[in-house]
Design an enzyme around this catalytic site. Structure first.
Site, PDB file in Angstrom:
ATOM      1  CB  THR A 167      -0.943  -0.009   1.215  1.00 45.78           C
ATOM      2  OG1 THR A 167      -1.840  -1.116   1.100  1.00 45.78           O
ATOM      3  CG2 THR A 167      -1.733   1.279   1.300  1.00 45.78           C
ATOM      4  CB  ALA A 180       7.663  -9.097   1.489  1.00 47.40           C
ATOM      5  CG  HIS A 181       1.799  -9.798   2.728  1.00 44.59           C
ATOM      6  ND1 HIS A 181       0.490 -10.230   2.738  1.00 44.59           N
ATOM      7  CD2 HIS A 181       1.760  -8.528   2.260  1.00 44.59           C
ATOM      8  CE1 HIS A 181      -0.299  -9.260   2.302  1.00 44.59           C
ATOM      9  NE2 HIS A 181       0.449  -8.218   2.008  1.00 44.59           N
ATOM     10  CB  CYS A 214      -7.091  -3.900   1.778  1.00 41.85           C
ATOM     11  SG  CYS A 214      -5.421  -4.531   1.518  1.00 41.85           S
TER      12      CYS A 214
END
Length: 582
Positions: free
Chosen positions: A70, A197-198, A322
């Site tokens: 984000t 990354a996740h 999100c």
């Protein structure tokens, strides 16, 4: 537990954790410190930057480490738009982007005076390159189109869009958070690229932004000269190292994983389609991530279905992670013409064939042709269909109840079938079949001064029976007025809109109401309530009267706009004062 939500997040790869561990325990120095401990941390970050740049085919100084995807999207969209503002203030994006891009563009539009062009998508969710070319003007400085959608997996024609942007001299940013490690990426096609990354077995709280050499960007935060003065804040050494290791693993296994995951995805879809013929696959099957399957079950509530899947030990999603807590349907699927009753199923590296077969077993017991015949399905109420489907897929019930024993949900009181048919016809005329299937119209005899209301979360329109005294024309106008509220919110998806703003006004025009006013002027009975609470602004001495007291701290809007850019300021909080003497 069967985890089918890899597009929301992935488990941390053991190799990434092993590489992170020294920087969580022994090498804990601040990378900005000049002593030995700090130099060790700085060396780890520099090494990670070099390795990630090699993976992307970029230069080390083109990599900006961020706190997640984000932040990377916000930095790219807002930072590049501000830096290029002297050339123009026009940005192009797509209606199905992740909210990290959508909300960043809306901020530029509402707060900084930029003009945003929202490109539509086709039935499969793809942007047409010609639409991009047609939308570019001499004022356009940035185009932001994601590489692959996080909910449907639909991939965009990035190569064609990139060629158009290069030819017209416009910067191209792409949210590649969902596609990195799943589809090949060529950084030469982009000016900026966001990663998280996740999404590829790295740690949460780490991301990166690729920014092409020679481009300036205005930083969004202040307080340091980190990341070459583009993103201040102490770097998370362990997370950066783990992200780089996870990226290496993802790209090393990408070519072998893509066909395996695609086979699992297709096998899952075949099982669902065989058991539930009414299910609909969303997105573009020909241009889709190998690990993603998005399915709609027409007439069923997606959130309720997910709860029952969770009780059965199956993890899935009905939209972007999100947007947790939102009651609105997925904005992505609304742009596709879909609505509620949708879930996304994602599998990746740690989903094995055995677990997949176990999941399919839920649909194979018993044969769907015996349990949910299409001839019966369309006559069942939504409540009965929902209950029937959740029992079918739940491991807690070996056999669903017979159709004749399914519980029926209570009907909405005072429903008007003729008005509902008219509302559905109006919605179909404006090409909104999904909403037309859900809309409910009823009369409420308890209404007094209100002509009608629209409850967006339930697609419910409530009308005042006293309208009949003013003739059918007024009843029809009020129905269209309230229907415009449902239509405007349906088109906006999860994006917040003003109840009587331009979206509602456009919906009114589409429904045949021109120059419609916010409130009616009908002679309906009104109840006048005396003001009992009086407030005064300590700055401008403006006084207001209220029937009910303020429920929370409230300040003078005029003073806040004049002195604090419209933000709440305690200096202008309304003070309660005695009322006039009786």
């Amino acid at each position: 537990m069967i985890y089918l939500d890899y597009n929301a997040t992935t488990p941390l790869a053991p190799e990434a954790l092993a590489e992170m561990r020294p920087y969580l325990e022994r090498h804990f120095g601040n990378p900005s410190s000049i002593h030995a401990a700090g130099r060790e941390a700085r060396a780890a970050i520099d090494d990670a930057r070099d390795r990630l740049a090699r993976l992307l085919g970029a230069k080390p100084h083109e990599i900006i480490f961020t706190g997640g995807g984000t932040e990377a999207d916000n930095l790219a969209v807002i930072g590049l738009a501000r830096a290029q503002a002297s050339r123009g203030r026009h940005v192009i994006s797509c209606t199905t982007e992740h909210h990290a891009v959508l909300h960043a563009c809306e901020h530029l539009q509402k707060k900084e005076g930029f003009r945003i062009t929202w490109l539509p998508v086709d039935a499969g969710g793809r942007v047409r390159p010609q639409d991009v070319a047609d939308a570019i003007t001499p004022e356009t400085t940035l185009v932001s189109i994601m590489t692959a959608n996080n909910e449907t997996g639909t991939t965009q024609p990035i190569r064609e869009i990139s060629a158009i942007c290069r030819e017209r001299g416009v910067l191209l940013h792409s949210d590649a958070i969902q596609s990195f490690g799943k589809e090949p990426l060529d950084t030469r096609e982009f000016d900026a690229l966001s990663l998280a990354a996740h999404k590829f077995y790295g740690p949460k709280g780490a991301g990166a932004l690729y920014l092409r050499t020679g481009l300036s960007i205005e930083r969004l935060q202040h307080g340091g000269s980190h990341e070459n003065e583009r993103r201040p804040g102490t770097e998370n050494t362990a997370a950066i190292v783990g992200m780089t290791r996870a990226a290496e693993l993802a790209l090393a296994t990408m070519e072998s994983e893509r066909p395996r995951q695609a086979a699992l995805r297709d096998q899952l879809w075949d099982g669902i389609r065989e058991a539930l013929p009414t299910a609909v696959r969303n997105g573009d099957p020909e241009h889709c991530l190998a690990n993603t399957l998005n399915v709609s079950f027409p007439g069923l509530d997606g959130e309720g279905l997910l709860i029952n899947l969770d009780l059965a030990g199956i993890c899935a999603s009905s939209g972007s992670a999100c947007m947790v807590g939102s009651i609105m349907p997925s904005h992505v699927l609304l742009r596709h013409g879909c609505g509620a009753g949708t879930r996304a199923l994602d599998r990746s590296l740690f989903t094995r064939q055995g677990k997949h077969h176990k999941r399919n077993h839920y649909y194979d017991r018993p044969p769907a042709s015996d349990l949910l015949p299409p001839a019966n399905c369309h006559r069942m109420s939504l409540g009965r269909q929902f209950d029937y489907l959740t029992r079918l897929i739940s491991t807690r019930h070996k056999k669903p109840l017979p159709l004749e024993k399914q519980p029926e949900l209570p009907a909405t009181p005072n429903r008007d079938a003729a008005m509902e048919a008219k509302a559905r016809e109006l919605l179909r005329d404006v090409d909104c079949p999904t909403l037309s299937q859900r809309v409910i119209v009823r009369w409420n005899p308890r209404m007094r001064s209100t002509a009608g209301t629209a409850l967006v979360s339930k697609s419910l329109i409530t009308l005042n029976p006293r309208l009949r005294a003013f003739g059918e024309v007024e009843v029809d106008r009020t129905l269209r007025h309230e229907l415009a509220h449902l239509l405007a919110h349906h088109r906006a998806g999860r994006r917040h809109i003003d109840p009587h703003g331009p979206e509602w006004q456009q919906a009114c025009r589409d429904l045949g109401l021109h120059d419609e006013k916010r409130c009616h002027t009908l002679a309906l009975p009104r109840r006048e309530l005396a003001a009992r609470h009086f407030y005064r602004c300590p700055a401008c001495t403006q006084e207001i009267k209220r029937v009910r007291p303020f429920g929370r701290k409230t300040a003078c809007l005029d003073c806040c706009r004049r002195h604090n850019r419209g933000q709440y300021d305690e200096r202008f909080r309304f003070l309660k004062v005695p009322g006039p003497a009786k």
